[in-house]
Design an enzyme around this catalytic site. Structure first.
Site, mmCIF file in Angstrom:
data_model
loop_
_atom_site.group_PDB
_atom_site.id
_atom_site.type_symbol
_atom_site.label_atom_id
_atom_site.label_comp_id
_atom_site.label_asym_id
_atom_site.label_seq_id
_atom_site.Cartn_x
_atom_site.Cartn_y
_atom_site.Cartn_z
ATOM 1 N N ASN A 9 0.830 -1.178 -0.160
ATOM 2 C CA ASN A 9 0.097 0.088 -0.100
ATOM 3 C C ASN A 9 0.961 1.235 0.026
ATOM 4 O OD1 ASN A 9 -1.497 2.341 0.800
ATOM 5 N ND2 ASN A 9 -2.987 1.071 1.695
ATOM 6 N N GLU A 36 -4.036 1.721 -2.971
ATOM 7 C CA GLU A 36 -3.961 3.217 -2.440
ATOM 8 C C GLU A 36 -3.043 3.963 -3.529
ATOM 9 O OE1 GLU A 36 -4.842 5.738 1.426
ATOM 10 O OE2 GLU A 36 -4.005 3.847 1.524
ATOM 11 N N TYR A 113 -7.735 -4.158 -2.325
ATOM 12 C CA TYR A 113 -7.575 -2.792 -1.180
ATOM 13 C C TYR A 113 -9.121 -2.808 -0.539
ATOM 14 C CZ TYR A 113 -7.215 1.698 0.878
ATOM 15 O OH TYR A 113 -7.205 2.845 1.684
ATOM 16 N N ASP A 158 -3.643 -4.886 0.859
ATOM 17 C CA ASP A 158 -4.134 -4.212 1.956
ATOM 18 C C ASP A 158 -5.806 -4.843 2.332
ATOM 19 O OD1 ASP A 158 -4.860 -2.876 4.128
ATOM 20 O OD2 ASP A 158 -4.456 -0.821 3.260
ATOM 21 N N ASN A 160 -6.828 -4.813 5.180
ATOM 22 C CA ASN A 160 -7.085 -3.707 6.423
ATOM 23 C C ASN A 160 -7.663 -4.547 7.480
ATOM 24 O OD1 ASN A 160 -6.814 -0.974 6.253
ATOM 25 N ND2 ASN A 160 -7.722 -0.976 4.484
ATOM 26 N N ASP A 261 2.530 4.315 5.241
ATOM 27 C CA ASP A 261 2.527 3.640 6.732
ATOM 28 C C ASP A 261 2.645 2.091 6.695
ATOM 29 O OD1 ASP A 261 0.055 4.017 5.185
ATOM 30 O OD2 ASP A 261 -1.120 4.838 6.974
ATOM 31 N N HIS A 262 2.509 1.705 5.313
ATOM 32 C CA HIS A 262 2.802 0.319 5.028
ATOM 33 C C HIS A 262 3.999 -0.163 4.550
ATOM 34 C CE1 HIS A 262 -1.858 -0.632 5.176
ATOM 35 N NE2 HIS A 262 -1.802 0.751 5.133
#
Length: 271
Positions: A9, A36, A113, A158, A160, A261-262
């Site tokens: 991501n 993303e 995603y 991702d 999540n 952040d990933h």
């Protein structure tokens, strides 16, 4: 044939294209799956990827939000896009590899995603969380995500959800936090079971060990307390379980300048 694949991501592919280039020059996976991407297909940095040796690209993007992409050194046989929850919001793309890539038995790759779900873990109060739960249910029911027998399929992205106790820094403190609530973890596990998938990370790393792929931007120093979550996943069908030869999470990428952040997660298979 050695076949390495990375999921990442990237949180805006145009903003972080230099980080992507840095990673690709070093790791050189055959295929990179991005989530993303946050750009329409026409704005995707195709020329940069081609200069890096990734000539084959499958895109499903939209302006400003979401977006998934698969870039590859080797050609695809076909590509496909599926929509979930009756929303055209660029959360899935799949490709198949075969003779053109020098692969004798077909290999199908899905890149996802999954919706993040907002902050309130109550579908009655939070439309985003309701969307996430319905999305996971549709993944579970989706027949193309149910490989059987000798089907050679890979599902990455991702997703999540951090499904296991040691996929988060504190199981007890995050039980009511979106991404680790019981309803989410059970639904992701249901999708895994429905497809008879193998979760590569947990097939290779004991459940007793902490494993993370994401660290919040809210912490000034992500290394303090190591408060991560495992939100990025690689699943393989049963027919590919014994083909996996390596698995890596590039934690160091979280410390790169202006990082996502990933971090990148890579699997290597002998196909």
């Amino acid at each position: 044939m050695r076949f390495s694949l990375t999921t990442w991501n990237i949180n805006s592919v145009r903003l972080r294209i230099d980080l992507v280039a840095k990673f690709l020059k070093s790791a050189r996976p055959e295929v990179l799956c991005l989530q993303e991407t946050k750009c329409i297909d026409d704005a995707f940095p195709l020329k940069r990827f081609k200069r890096l040796g990734y000539e084959y690209v499958a895109l499903n993007g939209q302006k400003g939000y979401h977006g998934v992409a698969i870039v590859s050194k080797v050609p695809f046989e076909s590509k496909d896009i599926r929509t979930f929850c009756d929303k055209v919001d660029s959360r899935h793309i799949s490709v198949s590899f075969g003779e053109k890539a020098g692969i004798a038995q077909p290999l199908v790759l899905h890149n996802f995603y999954v919706p993040a779900g907002g902050d309130i873990p109550d579908p009655a109060l939070n439309e985003k969380f309701d969307h996430k739960l319905r999305f996971l249910d549709e993944m579970t029911a989706c027949e193309p995500l149910h490989p059987r027998g000798q089907d050679r399929h890979i599902l990455v992205g991702d997703l999540n959800v951090a499904p296991h106790e040691n996929d988060v820094w504190s199981h007890k403190q995050l039980l009511k936090v979106v991404s680790h609530t019981p309803v989410e973890t059970e639904k992701l596990k249901a999708a895994l079971a429905a497809g008879e998938w193998v979760d590569v990370a947990r097939d290779r790393i004991p459940m007793s060990e902490k494993v993370y792929t994401w660290w919040s931007y809210r912490s000034a120093d992500w290394t303090v307390g190591d408060r991560g979550r495992r939100l990025d996943h690689i699943w393989v069908s049963r027919a590919l379980k014994d083909a996996v030869s390596d698995f890596k999470i590039l934690r160091d990428a979280r410390s790169w300048e202006r990082p996502s952040d990933h971090v990148p997660v890579t699997v290597t298979l002998e196909v």
